[in-house]
Design an enzyme around this catalytic site. Structure first.
Site, PDB file in Angstrom:
ATOM      1  N   GLU A 123       4.066   7.296  -2.126  1.00  0.00           N
ATOM      2  CA  GLU A 123       5.462   7.483  -2.227  1.00  0.00           C
ATOM      3  C   GLU A 123       5.781   8.504  -2.097  1.00  0.00           C
ATOM      4  OE1 GLU A 123       3.125   5.723  -3.282  1.00  0.00           O
ATOM      5  OE2 GLU A 123       3.997   3.826  -2.955  1.00  0.00           O
ATOM      6  N   GLU A 157       7.690   1.357   2.605  1.00  0.00           N
ATOM      7  CA  GLU A 157       6.704   0.257   2.622  1.00  0.00           C
ATOM      8  C   GLU A 157       7.257  -0.809   3.253  1.00  0.00           C
ATOM      9  OE1 GLU A 157       3.842   1.158  -0.879  1.00  0.00           O
ATOM     10  OE2 GLU A 157       4.027   3.018  -0.354  1.00  0.00           O
ATOM     11  N   HIS A 167       4.156  -3.484 -12.016  1.00  0.00           N
ATOM     12  CA  HIS A 167       5.103  -3.804 -11.327  1.00  0.00           C
ATOM     13  C   HIS A 167       6.587  -4.878 -12.576  1.00  0.00           C
ATOM     14  CE1 HIS A 167       1.780  -4.558  -8.561  1.00  0.00           C
ATOM     15  NE2 HIS A 167       2.874  -4.882  -7.433  1.00  0.00           N
ATOM     16  N   LEU A 189       1.767   4.740   3.783  1.00  0.00           N
ATOM     17  CA  LEU A 189       2.227   4.500   1.776  1.00  0.00           C
ATOM     18  C   LEU A 189       1.592   5.057   1.068  1.00  0.00           C
ATOM     19  CD1 LEU A 189      -0.429   1.617   0.838  1.00  0.00           C
ATOM     20  CD2 LEU A 189       1.005   2.851  -0.878  1.00  0.00           C
ATOM     21  N   GLN A 226       7.880   0.834  -3.435  1.00  0.00           N
ATOM     22  CA  GLN A 226       8.130  -0.941  -3.504  1.00  0.00           C
ATOM     23  C   GLN A 226       8.415  -1.165  -5.240  1.00  0.00           C
ATOM     24  OE1 GLN A 226       4.809  -2.630  -2.101  1.00  0.00           O
ATOM     25  NE2 GLN A 226       5.968  -2.948  -0.822  1.00  0.00           N
TER      26      GLN A 226
HETATM   27  C1  LIG Z   1       0.800   3.514  -5.021  1.00  0.00           C
HETATM   28  C2  LIG Z   1       1.128   1.956  -4.484  1.00  0.00           C
HETATM   29  N1  LIG Z   1       2.007   1.763  -3.508  1.00  0.00           N
HETATM   30  C3  LIG Z   1       2.879   0.337  -3.384  1.00  0.00           C
HETATM   31  C4  LIG Z   1       2.494  -0.303  -3.034  1.00  0.00           C
HETATM   32  C5  LIG Z   1       2.525  -2.016  -2.536  1.00  0.00           C
HETATM   33  N2  LIG Z   1       0.615  -2.325  -2.403  1.00  0.00           N
HETATM   34  C6  LIG Z   1       0.468  -3.389  -2.794  1.00  0.00           C
HETATM   35  S1  LIG Z   1      -0.941  -3.508  -1.808  1.00  0.00           S
HETATM   36  C7  LIG Z   1      -0.451  -2.667  -0.525  1.00  0.00           C
HETATM   37  C8  LIG Z   1      -1.318  -2.297   0.780  1.00  0.00           C
HETATM   38  C9  LIG Z   1      -2.211  -1.738   0.713  1.00  0.00           C
HETATM   39  O1  LIG Z   1      -3.065  -1.159   1.830  1.00  0.00           O
HETATM   40  P1  LIG Z   1      -4.384  -1.028   1.799  1.00  0.00           P
HETATM   41  O2  LIG Z   1      -4.127   0.043   1.400  1.00  0.00           O
HETATM   42  O3  LIG Z   1      -4.941  -0.552   3.708  1.00  0.00           O
HETATM   43  O4  LIG Z   1      -5.217  -2.350   1.719  1.00  0.00           O
HETATM   44  P2  LIG Z   1      -5.619  -3.672   1.579  1.00  0.00           P
HETATM   45  O5  LIG Z   1      -4.547  -4.464   1.029  1.00  0.00           O
HETATM   46  O6  LIG Z   1      -5.236  -3.295   3.041  1.00  0.00           O
HETATM   47  O7  LIG Z   1      -6.942  -4.177   1.505  1.00  0.00           O
HETATM   48  C10 LIG Z   1       0.806  -1.891  -0.695  1.00  0.00           C
HETATM   49  C11 LIG Z   1       1.977  -1.318  -0.147  1.00  0.00           C
HETATM   50  C12 LIG Z   1       1.308  -0.214  -4.551  1.00  0.00           C
HETATM   51  N3  LIG Z   1       0.290  -1.368  -5.478  1.00  0.00           N
HETATM   52  N4  LIG Z   1       0.893   1.123  -5.053  1.00  0.00           N
END
Ligand SMILES: Cc1ncc(C[n+]2csc(CCOP(=O)(O)OP(=O)(O)O)c2C)c(N)n1
Ligand SMILES: Cc1ncc(C[n+]2csc(CCOP(=O)(O)OP(=O)(O)O)c2C)c(N)n1
Ligand SMILES: [Mg+2]
Ligand SMILES: [Mg+2]
Lengths: 377, 322, 377, 322
Positions: D60, D29, D129, D58, D82
């Site tokens: 894992e 990601e 995190h 997105l 990530q």
């Molecule tokens: C399981 C997981 N994988 C990766 C992350 C890291 N991460 C945080 S926000 C994000 C993007 C989220 O995108 P979206 O679902 O479109 O929500 P938006 O932030 O655009 O509202 C990622 C990859 C996470 N928090 N949880």
């Protein structure tokens, strides 16, 4: 236009040779040469016999749990027939017919269910994965395998098999989504056999079709009669072409039925209506193909006897090979863990019969060696 | 009193808790009409109906994730995961959410759920049907982890688990589901979570085990002819180190037996706690008799992998001779 | 008929108040009473101000990472407006407007991002879940919450929010599939804001719409303009009715845009075209609603000044409350782990400042107490 | 030689391995144009293009599951997760498949993949995190697990990991991603997997740690004014017990420091191994300085949770005084 239609689609269902012997000449034309139909039919007969023998082996205590394939032979066989050697077939556990067609030794499958990892060794150059026990996880491997071929500029395709139940797992979704969005040459072949152990498929998917799972990914998707070898081959040919030429995935829902219990550990009478089972007996892919061949004068009673004799002979040799194999050495399970065995693991291996926890007592600094009497025990 | 197998004792506990508290419901794969692949929920669907005994789609993360929602919504779900090898897809929901909601929300949203899972080897099953992941969950703060080794404890612990206000993983040693029977009171009773049981008293050394291995230990102790104190953990977390330490302070020696791989297995934690609590009384290094650091082999070799009387016996002799 | 259509469907997209001020009188009629539109608009102004202040708090080192909500206020607010108190709102982290509308104290959100669990305590009777950090996992909790209400015979609904990225996770699939097949009153509200951090939504879903994810489950599904409060309310009303009356789930794709960086830890200039951002500035739900209200003479400059002054006052009081809270006690994080603290954990807690590993040295049988000098250090 | 941070050293290793071997590809990601949320893959997308540095959906489990397929298909994928908190959804693919394919197929299908994961606390990040799940994966036979604590080791270990024919989890202690610089050869070199490093020699006791905690240990040792031998594991599995045991046989005392919760953490395994290997030389119980058996608190209190100089110092004194 405040309400506008931004997308529309339909799911089609294909049947070429139906259970009443109707054959759609237009769709079926040139699909499978007659001599291949005969070979495929013969193969199904042999596979069915293996299935019956495996069942009996389990019942007589000579094998562990075994999942009958009965009634579902046309699906994996049709797929394997269309695939080329460079393609990958990533199966679940009810795809004997397809695996054997590609060249997997039959005793491998028996060994697997006899609790012997040696049944999972894949002959060099044969692009198949071993039986997948955890449901719904193998599709991701197919996605990766398809990707690896695209990455190298090869025109291979990965075709993965799974059941109706498996489509409920998150990994199915992730695999399909990766394949669709990264443009990967993968075929998602769902055997909707009506049941996941005791759970009917409407609990897995209450939508009118399972095929519409594919719509979520913008993937080409089709439903076929899974007991109709011709329909399976028809759908597979289109899917393979799409994958090879455009690196686009396809979802195929093959409607079929598990004639037997889920596995030999199951008793389907607890949850299934016998009338339902009965109604599917008539749709058996083998009966259907035999009638078709007989109608075309390509088959007769003598040939049937011959293939049955051949099946018997073949399978009894297979069983003999599977049963006659030497017992695995008792440290066998250490040896394929890593390319280079970690030191501590080697100690565990080398002392597993002479020390309590596979730890060399000499290693226990200052520990006296156990008395000889105890070692001998 | 009834003479029950472990499966029957669990079944009885489920029936009694469901009769008593209509917030209790069961969900999982094949738990309904089929009564579960091990028949642990046999008869419950018939008795309590579709709403309280629910066959779900085949998706373990879904089972646990919705059970978390059910629990936060005020119910007492008892999800079943069919085999411990299929806890994997639910690992994230268990560790990221079930274990964390209470502290994350300072007690305002909680997860009183009991995850039932058959565990361990020895039944000649296919791959991924014979593992022992208890230390993974013991390493996850926020969970309780339980594993009975007898019908009596199974019933009492399951009732405690269902009533517990925090999430409990209830591991059921499938190898002894039907291996023997025991007198089990028909009335409800609880066995408290967090208390080990001294199975046999002894002077020469302490043996610590849990689940199906307890039976192997009993046999090995008998075969050894020695005076050995056997402690059955019953609860994996919170661990009853008091009972263990009390015993080891007396005996000075300890052997731990478990099916899981050695490295980072629960045996390491117990051995370390013993060292911390009983350092000056220890007369020999604490011994571990465990599964090896390999994948559990297919069933032709599973008995080579699992600690057996011979290996336990050898550890007894080595420890005694040290 | 060898090829027959077994399913067909279409996705509709709804817009009522567009960015040019066009209002569809037919669909919009009676949807939201004027006085509510004013209140909702005012609420959005206050939320926007909090968003700006939170951003500055982070930039000046007074708060940790913060995800701007800017541009997405209409989605969660529209949903919260339609929900009743008994319903659950199960959000991700960009739904301040909806959470505050339902009654979550604004300082809770600041406390959360200030690294303080106390921001996650939910006031009694408020049916919301805390900010969800792991993407894509909270929808399952909504499915379970919806189920719990159905189980008890209540007519509550669970509405869950998530992003375009979240629809790629397996848990999304499992949640939707459970809700559809078990007939649960759940609304799946997807905020398709074009991006998941740096990854554009076509990598999450290359199909023409995200709304078609719902088709896989046979679920009613609709696309709306997510910056149009009216369209959101329109879709939510239909979905809530379906859930309350028929226990059927709905998928809503709200097309919106993340005007800011992903979070304050992100720099969207690395991967986004400024022209794209610019084009969405004009579609801002607040601008749009203000123009609408002004057109209806329900709003003017003086009112705007008043609400801005009010926002400033409100938010500075909120910030003060969040910043003035006592530091948490250093053993705070032990106290909510279990209802009854396990003995070993209590030892860790009670000795964490006096012993190395939170273990009472007296417990180390025979261990001498550390010299006083060391304890004092 | 260049003076590099840990992030830069990893970035350099990735570039060099990708230049050298076109089977190496990166997926995850935000790893593409954005260069990863920690900028570890900065510049790689520009340099190697869309096909070799791939932003995935997105998911894992999807990332690891497809990486397994890529690896079985003959490539050398280097997926990034990530944050360690998001390994959860991939847990099943890692433990059920990546770790098992070699032995399951007797070596015919293998998974040479390197899973890069930032790990650990101390950076004031949100929930999930800041965790340290290394013992979970050390308990999973079939994996190798690595965690460097310096730029030099990071580069050398990552190159070893990518070339390793078995699956490796490469944990990157995010707290020290940019905490300091070190001379790192520009040429390629490897640091072997499975070998610990003696950071400082000493006589009074042995201290064992890994990842970011090594820095805390160095500070605590310096503050103590004592002669302490510090062992940086570098590899979590296979564990270099030889180096540890050699040291403890000399010093007779040991302190283990890690961020993960105490119960069933790697510290328990090491303490037990020390007892098994050095029982008669041990003059004090092996001490553990660890995270507590609670969920890692939100960042206002994370420094209360993480082992710090004070707590390590206290363990040094307690152990010395024993
Ligand atoms: C399981 C997981 N994988 C990766 C992350 C890291 N991460 C945080 S926000 C994000 C993007 C989220 O995108 P979206 O679902 O479109 O929500 P938006 O932030 O655009 O509202 C990622 C990859 C996470 N928090 N949880
Ligand atoms: C992850 C996982 N969960 C549960 C099981 C137990 N199990 C084995 S087969 C099966 C049903 C599978 O149904 P389906 O996917 O329809 O395949 P079929 O057996 O009908 O071909 C279940 C629940 C498993 N093997 N793996
Ligand atoms: Mg099925
Ligand atoms: Mg988004």
């Amino acid at each position: 236009m405040p309400v506008k239609t931004v997308y529309n689609t339909a799911i089609e269902s294909v049947s070429i040779l139906d259970e009443h012997g109707n054959f759609d000449a237009k769709l079926g034309k040139g699909l499978i040469p007659d001599k291949d139909v005969v070979k495929l039919y013969e193969h199904m007969c042999v596979c069915r016999h293996l299935d019956e023998v495996a069942f009996k082996l389990q019942r007589s205590g000579r094998m562990g749990t075994y999942p009958e394939n009965r009634g579902q032979e046309a699906t994996s066989l049709g797929a394997a027939y269309v695939l080329k050697p460079q393609d990958w077939l990533v199966t679940c556990y009810r795809e004997n017919a397809g695996l054997f067609w590609r060249g997997l030794p039959m005793e491998s499958i028996l060994l697997h269910w006899m609790g012997d990892e040696r049944g999972n060794a894949i002959p060099a150059g044969l692009n198949v994965t071993p039986i997948a026990i955890p449901i719904g996880t193998q599709m991701l491997h197919a996605t990766g395998l398809g990707w690896s071929m695209k990455y190298r500029g090869e025109d291979g395709v990965a075709c993965t098999f799974f059941g109706d139940g498996a489509t409920s797992e998150g990994d199915f979704h992730e695999a399909a989504n990766f394949a669709a969005n990264l443009d990967l040459p993968v075929i998602f072949f769902c055997q909707n056999n009506g049941w996941a152990i005791s759970v009917p498929s409407r609990i897995q998917c209450s939508a009118p079709t399972l095929a519409q799972r594919g719509i979520a990914y913008g993937m080409d998707t089709i439903q076929v009669d899974g007991n109709d070898l011709f329909a399976v081959v028809y759908a597979m040919k289109a899917a393979v072409k799409r994958a090879r030429t455009h690196h686009r995935p396809t979802f195929i829902e093959a409607v079929t039925y598990r004639l037997g219990d889920h596995t030999t550990a199951d008793d389907a009478r607890r949850y299934r209506d016998p009338a339902e089972v009965e109604s599917w007996q008539h749709k058996d892919p083998i009966l259907r193909l035999r009638a078709y061949l007989e109608g075309k004068k390509l088959w007769n009673g003598a040939k049937q006897e011959a293939i049955e004799a051949h099946a018997k002979e073949t399978i009894s040799a297979v069983v003999k090979r599977a049963e006659d194999i030497d017992a695995p050495s008792n440290v066998d399970f250490f040896d394929s863990m890593y390319v280079t065995m970690p030191a501590d693991l080697r100690v565990q291996r080398d002392t597993m019969r002479t020390s309590s926890l596979g730890q060399n007592p000499a290693e226990l600094q200052g520990a006296p060696q156990p008395a000889a009497a105890h070692v001998a025990r | 009193m009834a003479n029950l197998t472990l499966v029957q004792a669990i079944n009885l506990a489920l029936i009694q808790e469901m009769e008593k508290d209509d917030r209790v419901l069961i969900l999982g794969e094949d738990v309904g009409r089929n009564g579960g692949v091990f028949r642990v929920t046999e008869g419950l669907h018939q008795r309590f109906g579709d709403a309280r005994v629910v066959d779900t789609p085949l998706a373990e993360s879904g089972i646990i994730g919705t059970a978390i929602g059910l629990a936060m919504g005020g119910l007492r779900p008892v999800p079943e995961i069919q085999f411990e090898g299929f806890l994997g897809p639910a690992y994230d929901q268990i560790t990221t959410h079930a274990a964390r909601f209470r502290t994350r929300t300072r007690g305002t949203l909680t997860c009183p759920l009991t995850i039932r899972v058959p565990v361990g080897g020895g039944i000649h099953a296919p791959e991924l049907h014979s593992d022992s992941p208890e230390s993974i969950y013991a390493h996850t703060p926020g969970l309780k982890v339980v594993m009975p080794s007898s019908p009596y404890d199974a019933k009492g612990l399951l009732i405690s688990a269902i009533r517990d206000p925090d999430p409990v993983i209830f591991f059921e040693p499938k190898r002894i589901y039907r291996a023997f029977r025991e007198e089990v009171p028909e009335d409800e009773y609880t066995v408290p979570i967090g208390e080990a049981r001294v199975v046999t008293e002894g002077e020469e050394m302490t043996m610590i085990s849990w689940g199906a291995s307890v039976i192997q230990c009993m046999n090995a102790i008998e075969a050894s002819g020695r005076s050995i104190e056997l402690v059955d953990l019953r609860t994996i977390y919170p661990l009853d180190i008091e009972t263990i330490a009390r015993s080891v302070r007396k005996t000075g020696r300890a052997v731990i037996v478990h099916e899981a791989p050695k490295t980072c297995g629960l045996g390491a934690e117990i051995a370390t706690l013993i060292m911390e609590h009983c350092f000056l009384q220890l007369e020999a290094p604490v011994q571990r008799v465990t599964g090896f650091d390999t994948v559990m082999p297919y069933y032709k070799l599973e008995l080579e992998y699992l600690p057996d009387e011979t290996r336990i016996g050898r550890a007894i002799e080595e420890t005694a001779a040290y």
